[in-house]
Design a protein around this motif. Sequence first.
Motif, PDB file in Angstrom:
ATOM      1  N   ARG A 136      -1.504  15.199  -9.254  1.00  0.00           N
ATOM      2  CA  ARG A 136      -1.410  14.506  -7.964  1.00  0.00           C
ATOM      3  C   ARG A 136      -2.117  13.162  -7.986  1.00  0.00           C
ATOM      4  N   LEU A 137      -3.263  13.084  -8.677  1.00  0.00           N
ATOM      5  CA  LEU A 137      -4.108  11.896  -8.602  1.00  0.00           C
ATOM      6  C   LEU A 137      -3.993  10.974  -9.815  1.00  0.00           C
ATOM      7  N   GLY A 138      -3.690  11.557 -10.971  1.00  0.00           N
ATOM      8  CA  GLY A 138      -3.676  10.751 -12.191  1.00  0.00           C
ATOM      9  C   GLY A 138      -5.010  10.753 -12.907  1.00  0.00           C
ATOM     10  N   PHE A 139      -5.991  11.466 -12.371  1.00  0.00           N
ATOM     11  CA  PHE A 139      -7.282  11.642 -13.038  1.00  0.00           C
ATOM     12  C   PHE A 139      -7.813  13.013 -12.627  1.00  0.00           C
ATOM     13  N   ASP A 140      -8.930  13.433 -13.213  1.00  0.00           N
ATOM     14  CA  ASP A 140      -9.360  14.812 -13.000  1.00  0.00           C
ATOM     15  C   ASP A 140     -10.877  14.917 -12.990  1.00  0.00           C
ATOM     16  N   PHE A 221     -13.854   9.856  -7.243  1.00  0.00           N
ATOM     17  CA  PHE A 221     -12.565   9.889  -6.552  1.00  0.00           C
ATOM     18  C   PHE A 221     -12.194   8.505  -6.024  1.00  0.00           C
ATOM     19  N   VAL A 222     -13.136   7.856  -5.364  1.00  0.00           N
ATOM     20  CA  VAL A 222     -12.848   6.548  -4.759  1.00  0.00           C
ATOM     21  C   VAL A 222     -12.547   5.506  -5.835  1.00  0.00           C
ATOM     22  N   THR A 223     -13.373   5.467  -6.875  1.00  0.00           N
ATOM     23  CA  THR A 223     -13.159   4.493  -7.944  1.00  0.00           C
ATOM     24  C   THR A 223     -11.834   4.739  -8.652  1.00  0.00           C
ATOM     25  N   GLY A 224     -11.543   6.004  -8.948  1.00  0.00           N
ATOM     26  CA  GLY A 224     -10.287   6.322  -9.624  1.00  0.00           C
ATOM     27  C   GLY A 224      -9.081   5.889  -8.826  1.00  0.00           C
ATOM     28  N   ASN A 225      -9.108   6.116  -7.510  1.00  0.00           N
ATOM     29  CA  ASN A 225      -7.991   5.714  -6.665  1.00  0.00           C
ATOM     30  C   ASN A 225      -7.931   4.209  -6.479  1.00  0.00           C
ATOM     31  N   ALA A 226      -9.085   3.557  -6.356  1.00  0.00           N
ATOM     32  CA  ALA A 226      -9.089   2.098  -6.217  1.00  0.00           C
ATOM     33  C   ALA A 226      -8.465   1.440  -7.441  1.00  0.00           C
ATOM     34  N   LYS A 228      -6.370   2.900  -9.589  1.00  0.00           N
ATOM     35  CA  LYS A 228      -4.959   3.283  -9.678  1.00  0.00           C
ATOM     36  C   LYS A 228      -4.098   2.442  -8.745  1.00  0.00           C
ATOM     37  N   TRP A 229      -4.506   2.316  -7.477  1.00  0.00           N
ATOM     38  CA  TRP A 229      -3.669   1.604  -6.521  1.00  0.00           C
ATOM     39  C   TRP A 229      -3.714   0.102  -6.719  1.00  0.00           C
ATOM     40  N   ALA A 230      -4.815  -0.421  -7.257  1.00  0.00           N
ATOM     41  CA  ALA A 230      -4.841  -1.839  -7.610  1.00  0.00           C
ATOM     42  C   ALA A 230      -3.812  -2.121  -8.698  1.00  0.00           C
ATOM     43  N   ARG A 231      -3.743  -1.229  -9.669  1.00  0.00           N
ATOM     44  CA  ARG A 231      -2.769  -1.383 -10.763  1.00  0.00           C
ATOM     45  C   ARG A 231      -1.340  -1.229 -10.247  1.00  0.00           C
ATOM     46  N   LYS A 232      -1.106  -0.228  -9.428  1.00  0.00           N
ATOM     47  CA  LYS A 232       0.244   0.012  -8.918  1.00  0.00           C
ATOM     48  C   LYS A 232       0.711  -1.134  -8.017  1.00  0.00           C
ATOM     49  N   SER A 233      -0.192  -1.669  -7.210  1.00  0.00           N
ATOM     50  CA  SER A 233       0.202  -2.731  -6.286  1.00  0.00           C
ATOM     51  C   SER A 233       0.568  -4.020  -7.025  1.00  0.00           C
ATOM     52  N   GLN A 234       0.044  -4.184  -8.237  1.00  0.00           N
ATOM     53  CA  GLN A 234       0.405  -5.348  -9.040  1.00  0.00           C
ATOM     54  C   GLN A 234       1.771  -5.184  -9.703  1.00  0.00           C
ATOM     55  N   GLN A 235       2.229  -3.937  -9.767  1.00  0.00           N
ATOM     56  CA  GLN A 235       3.503  -3.645 -10.430  1.00  0.00           C
ATOM     57  C   GLN A 235       4.641  -3.432  -9.439  1.00  0.00           C
ATOM     58  N   SER A 236       4.334  -3.482  -8.140  1.00  0.00           N
ATOM     59  CA  SER A 236       5.345  -3.203  -7.122  1.00  0.00           C
ATOM     60  C   SER A 236       5.137  -4.114  -5.922  1.00  0.00           C
ATOM     61  N   SER A 237       6.218  -4.371  -5.210  1.00  0.00           N
ATOM     62  CA  SER A 237       6.140  -5.177  -3.984  1.00  0.00           C
ATOM     63  C   SER A 237       6.077  -4.294  -2.738  1.00  0.00           C
ATOM     64  N   HIS A 254     -17.667  -0.424  -0.169  1.00  0.00           N
ATOM     65  CA  HIS A 254     -18.673   0.172   0.695  1.00  0.00           C
ATOM     66  C   HIS A 254     -19.601   1.096  -0.073  1.00  0.00           C
ATOM     67  N   ARG A 255     -19.060   1.812  -1.038  1.00  0.00           N
ATOM     68  CA  ARG A 255     -19.865   2.749  -1.817  1.00  0.00           C
ATOM     69  C   ARG A 255     -20.553   2.065  -2.998  1.00  0.00           C
ATOM     70  N   GLY A 256     -20.390   0.745  -3.091  1.00  0.00           N
ATOM     71  CA  GLY A 256     -21.045   0.004  -4.155  1.00  0.00           C
ATOM     72  C   GLY A 256     -20.384   0.156  -5.492  1.00  0.00           C
ATOM     73  N   ARG A 257     -19.065   0.430  -5.470  1.00  0.00           N
ATOM     74  CA  ARG A 257     -18.315   0.612  -6.712  1.00  0.00           C
ATOM     75  C   ARG A 257     -17.140  -0.365  -6.717  1.00  0.00           C
ATOM     76  N   ASN A 258     -17.428  -1.633  -6.820  1.00  0.00           N
ATOM     77  CA  ASN A 258     -16.387  -2.650  -6.782  1.00  0.00           C
ATOM     78  C   ASN A 258     -15.446  -2.521  -7.974  1.00  0.00           C
ATOM     79  N   VAL A 259     -14.153  -2.711  -7.715  1.00  0.00           N
ATOM     80  CA  VAL A 259     -13.127  -2.630  -8.770  1.00  0.00           C
ATOM     81  C   VAL A 259     -12.568  -4.010  -8.994  1.00  0.00           C
TER      82      VAL A 259
END
Length: 259
Positions: A136-140, A221-226, A228-237, A254-259
Amino acid sequence: MTRGWTAVPPVVAQEILRRAGGSKVFPAATGDHAELAVSLSGPRGPIFVKGASSPLGVRSLRYEVQANRNVNRRYAPAVLWDLEAHGWLVAGFEHCDGRPGDLSPGSPDLPLLTAALSELADQPAPDGPWLRPHARLGFDHPELHGDTLVHTDLNPANLIVTANGLRVVDWAFTTQAAPWLELAMLAPWLIGSGHTPLQAEQWLAQHPTWADTDPEVVDLFVTGNAEKWARKSQQSSAAWMRDLASWFAAWSSHRGRNV
């Protein structure tokens, strides 16, 4: 991805109409992931019909049918029938007449969602080939795993506020996981509805499963999703991908984990 009524083989369409007892077909108002998503109106009343023919679509619809047959009937629409023919899987669901949920700060829908989440947190996963966190997430992570059925896509369009209360639709991404994952997957939709990341976390903290979760696991969880979606948003409109990337980036910051 939606292909609509005309994509269904005529013999399958005829069987759908026979089972639904109606002939008026209306496209679904929201969503674009199902190959077929329509409302049918007839003498027996309206029903909602979903169908799929692609391997991924069929697998997702199987999850949805199985979930709706096992989840608390107060929230999940009943499965009225399902059929397989000519490469299609089609299911008829109880029609939920209402409006999309409002997740903005102070919304009267939030207490309804609080009650639903509390009840659904104890929904055990019956035996079956459910999605697991990595798929579901792409990471574990071990703390993502559990024995609860988790919807994982509680966006406002999937929360229908009816005259009889809140209903939860579109269980296509149902995952067997730890119950806190439901809350984590809800957070970006709270942020997208106007909560700050801090406000979103404060709202989630009312649920024991969130308060008891290791903050380092939430960070993962937050870093993994940030990422993932940063990568996906660069590949899709797709706008929804950009939105998720933005909301997870804000939460990560907010959690101090900048991507």
